[in-house]
Write a protein that holds these residues in place. Structure first.
Motif, PDB file in Angstrom:
ATOM      1  N   CYS A  66       0.643  -1.245   0.102  1.00  0.00           N
ATOM      2  CA  CYS A  66       0.090   0.065   0.053  1.00  0.00           C
ATOM      3  C   CYS A  66       0.687   1.232  -0.063  1.00  0.00           C
ATOM      4  O   CYS A  66       0.184   2.285   0.178  1.00  0.00           O
ATOM      5  N   HIS A  67       2.146   1.173   0.015  1.00  0.00           N
ATOM      6  CA  HIS A  67       3.043   2.309  -0.235  1.00  0.00           C
ATOM      7  C   HIS A  67       4.357   2.209  -1.097  1.00  0.00           C
ATOM      8  O   HIS A  67       5.162   1.519  -0.485  1.00  0.00           O
ATOM      9  N   THR A  68       4.277   2.499  -2.212  1.00  0.00           N
ATOM     10  CA  THR A  68       5.619   2.372  -2.901  1.00  0.00           C
ATOM     11  C   THR A  68       5.969   3.826  -3.933  1.00  0.00           C
ATOM     12  O   THR A  68       4.894   4.478  -4.028  1.00  0.00           O
ATOM     13  N   HIS A  69       7.062   3.718  -4.159  1.00  0.00           N
ATOM     14  CA  HIS A  69       7.581   5.067  -5.041  1.00  0.00           C
ATOM     15  C   HIS A  69       8.219   4.348  -6.130  1.00  0.00           C
ATOM     16  O   HIS A  69       9.438   4.319  -6.588  1.00  0.00           O
ATOM     17  N   LEU A  70       7.509   3.235  -6.890  1.00  0.00           N
ATOM     18  CA  LEU A  70       8.157   2.226  -7.927  1.00  0.00           C
ATOM     19  C   LEU A  70       8.548   3.072  -8.988  1.00  0.00           C
ATOM     20  O   LEU A  70       9.426   2.398  -9.742  1.00  0.00           O
ATOM     21  N   GLY A 236      -0.479  10.816   4.501  1.00  0.00           N
ATOM     22  CA  GLY A 236       0.681  11.246   4.374  1.00  0.00           C
ATOM     23  C   GLY A 236       1.895  10.697   4.928  1.00  0.00           C
ATOM     24  O   GLY A 236       1.852   9.646   5.587  1.00  0.00           O
ATOM     25  N   HIS A 237       2.788  11.179   4.464  1.00  0.00           N
ATOM     26  CA  HIS A 237       4.406  10.643   5.269  1.00  0.00           C
ATOM     27  C   HIS A 237       4.703  11.656   6.213  1.00  0.00           C
ATOM     28  O   HIS A 237       4.912  12.655   6.385  1.00  0.00           O
ATOM     29  N   THR A 238       4.468  10.934   7.475  1.00  0.00           N
ATOM     30  CA  THR A 238       4.215  11.969   8.646  1.00  0.00           C
ATOM     31  C   THR A 238       5.071  11.208   9.866  1.00  0.00           C
ATOM     32  O   THR A 238       5.146   9.977  10.026  1.00  0.00           O
ATOM     33  N   ASP A 259       1.833   7.116   7.330  1.00  0.00           N
ATOM     34  CA  ASP A 259       2.941   6.328   7.027  1.00  0.00           C
ATOM     35  C   ASP A 259       4.225   6.871   7.590  1.00  0.00           C
ATOM     36  O   ASP A 259       4.608   7.886   7.888  1.00  0.00           O
ATOM     37  N   HIS A 260       4.903   5.689   7.924  1.00  0.00           N
ATOM     38  CA  HIS A 260       6.134   5.851   8.623  1.00  0.00           C
ATOM     39  C   HIS A 260       6.044   6.006  10.205  1.00  0.00           C
ATOM     40  O   HIS A 260       6.326   5.218  10.733  1.00  0.00           O
ATOM     41  N   ILE A 261       5.641   7.235  10.755  1.00  0.00           N
ATOM     42  CA  ILE A 261       5.414   7.277  12.083  1.00  0.00           C
ATOM     43  C   ILE A 261       6.276   6.834  13.299  1.00  0.00           C
ATOM     44  O   ILE A 261       5.725   6.728  14.321  1.00  0.00           O
ATOM     45  N   THR A 311       6.486  -1.852   1.232  1.00  0.00           N
ATOM     46  CA  THR A 311       7.845  -1.888   1.094  1.00  0.00           C
ATOM     47  C   THR A 311       8.410  -0.342   1.186  1.00  0.00           C
ATOM     48  O   THR A 311       9.778  -0.059   1.257  1.00  0.00           O
ATOM     49  N   ASP A 312       7.692   0.697   0.487  1.00  0.00           N
ATOM     50  CA  ASP A 312       8.121   2.105   0.299  1.00  0.00           C
ATOM     51  C   ASP A 312       8.870   2.148  -0.682  1.00  0.00           C
ATOM     52  O   ASP A 312       9.979   2.946  -0.491  1.00  0.00           O
ATOM     53  N   CYS A 313       9.211   1.118  -1.568  1.00  0.00           N
ATOM     54  CA  CYS A 313      10.029   0.649  -2.348  1.00  0.00           C
ATOM     55  C   CYS A 313      10.491   2.338  -3.039  1.00  0.00           C
ATOM     56  O   CYS A 313       9.683   2.766  -3.724  1.00  0.00           O
TER      57      CYS A 313
HETATM   58 FE    FE Z   1       7.194   6.906   0.957  1.00  0.00          FE
END
Ligand code: FE
Ligand code: NIG
Length: 419
Positions: A66-70, A236-238, A259-261, A311-313
């Motif tokens: 649910c979170h990538t920068h592919l 958000g990336h928070t 996300d991250h947190i 993954t946050d790839c």
């Molecule tokens: Fe990210």
């Protein structure tokens, strides 16, 4: 019925203990891309129905990243070398490297090039059992380059059997043209980028990097308000590198996920709990940045905030394309149980994308997105890494063989001929 999966042991991921229990062998009937019937009795096989004998292998909901920068061009291995010699992620970003170096490469690439460059990363996800991947923009930072990234992300679905969800992340970094003019860049995002993306239906959500090296709370809120005016979800990336309060703001706007947190405190956790926003943990970035601040897992449990894992790839903080490796890391680094890890990449990841009513669990009526594994217990997914275990994937009711040996299709696909 279009497809029947027979002799399958399933883990439904419904809420409660039963959702993680391995069933006795069952028969799953799939029709029009949806799970139609789950039965302990065999179905009649009539002409034209494909039947796959699952040989008592395990079926989970198809995994959801649910979170990538592919989508990006270029490579940042030289920054990894700089970090190994002592430079921090923030220092590299402040010197014009980091996200902005990937922006330069991505702006120079065509849409077709971006697709070709992303396919190996997507194949990594597919080989780890993923059937749905979210992909963010955020390395273009002009209207045309953000549209190019989102369009490339959507085109991946023409090349591989996978569902793609796209998110606009124009508020990822301040582009060089707007240096020291972050507010003006936010106006540009709100006046031009968001309206165009909404009109062309190129993304279903809008994300912001709310951080000292990203955007402040006021700027983040402006983007969220604009996204909602255009009927787009927000996330958000928070609290990745510091505690700015971005998570509570995201919750205030009924965000899909924060996300991250790692730096989230109790107030932020309570805000997530009240709004039903998912907490997405990204153990790859935690590991790769050698972060020591732990996300508040115990508080998230206490306040019953659903935890997703992704993954946050991306080339800077998480150059990883293996979602089961992230499950392993979520267990070893953050103390999740294998059950929590599997919920994090199925039902909770679906919720982080607003897809909880159609994906992430095995019940009739849900999308037929399933992964067949050559394992006998779901804890194995968080336990072993690097061994090809995907015997097959079903995406919207269409089966494709996986990389496990022996491959499922070679042993047991039959097509009903009425006899
Ligand atoms: Fe990210
Ligand atoms: O999720 N935190 C911001 N964005 C990415 C990193 C992007 C990059 O370094 O290229 C992340 O960690």
């Amino acid at each position: 019925m279009d497809l029947i999966l027979s002799h399958a042991k399933i883990v439904t991921m419904q809420p409660g203990d039963a959702g993680y229990q391995v069933s006795e062998p069952v028969y799953i009937g799939i029709k029009d891309g949806k799970i139609d019937t789950i039965s302990d009795q065999p179905f009649a096989i009539t002409a034209g129905i494909q039947e796959i004998n699952c040989a008592e292998m395990l079926i989970t909901p198809g995994l959801i990243d649910c979170h990538t920068h592919l989508i990006y061009a270029g490579n940042r291995s030289h920054e990894f070398e700089m970090r190994q010699k002592g430079a921090s992620y923030q220092e590299i970003a402040q010197q014009g490297g980091g996200i902005l170096s990937t922006v330069t490469s991505t702006r120079h690439a065509s849409e077709e090039e971006l697709v070709v460059l992303a396919l190996p990363r997507l194949d990594g996800l597919i080989q780890s059992g993923v059937t749905t991947a979210e992909i963010k923009s955020g390395y273009g930072l002009t209207l045309s380059d953000e549209l190019k990234m989102l369009s490339a992300a959507k085109k991946l679905a023409d090349h591989r059997q996978i569902n793609i969800e796209t998110t606009l992340l124009a508020a990822h970094a301040i582009p060089p043209e707007y240096k020291n003019k972050a507010d003006a860049y936010i106006d540009y995002i709100c006046d031009e980028i968001i309206p165009a993306v909404a009109e062309q239906q190129l993304a279903s959500a809008v994300d912001v990097f709310c951080e000292s090296i990203g955007f402040n709370l006021n700027q983040t809120e402006k983007v969220y308000q604009c996204a909602q005016r255009h009927h787009l979800a927000v996330k958000g990336h928070t609290e990745q590198l510091s505690n700015l309060g971005g998570t509570a703001l995201t919750a205030q706007y009924q965000g899909l996920s924060a996300d991250h947190i790692e730096y989230l405190d109790k107030t932020g956790v309570q805000a997530l709990s009240e709004s039903g926003t998912v907490a997405t943990l990204l153990p790859g970035a935690f590991y790769f940045l050698k972060e020591t601040q732990q996300p508040p897992v115990e508080l998230l449990r206490k306040y019953q905030v659903p935890m997703a894992i992704a993954t946050d790839c991306n080339p800077g903080t998480s150059p990883f394309s293996d979602l089961t490796l992230m499950m392993n890391m979520a267990c070893t680094q953050f103390g999740l149980t294998p059950e929590e890890a599997l919920r994090g990449v199925t039902c909770h990841a679906a919720k982080a994308l607003g897809l909880q009513d159609t994906k992430g669990r095995i019940i009739s009526g849900m999308d037929a997105d399933l992964t067949l594994w050559n394992i006998s217990h779901p804890a194995n997914l968080s336990y072993e890494t690097g061994i090809p275990r995907v015997a097959g994937r079903i995406v919207s009711g269409n089966f494709s063989a996986g990389n496990a040996s022996p491959s499922l299709s070679s042993i047991s696909t039959t097509s009903g001929d009425g006899k």
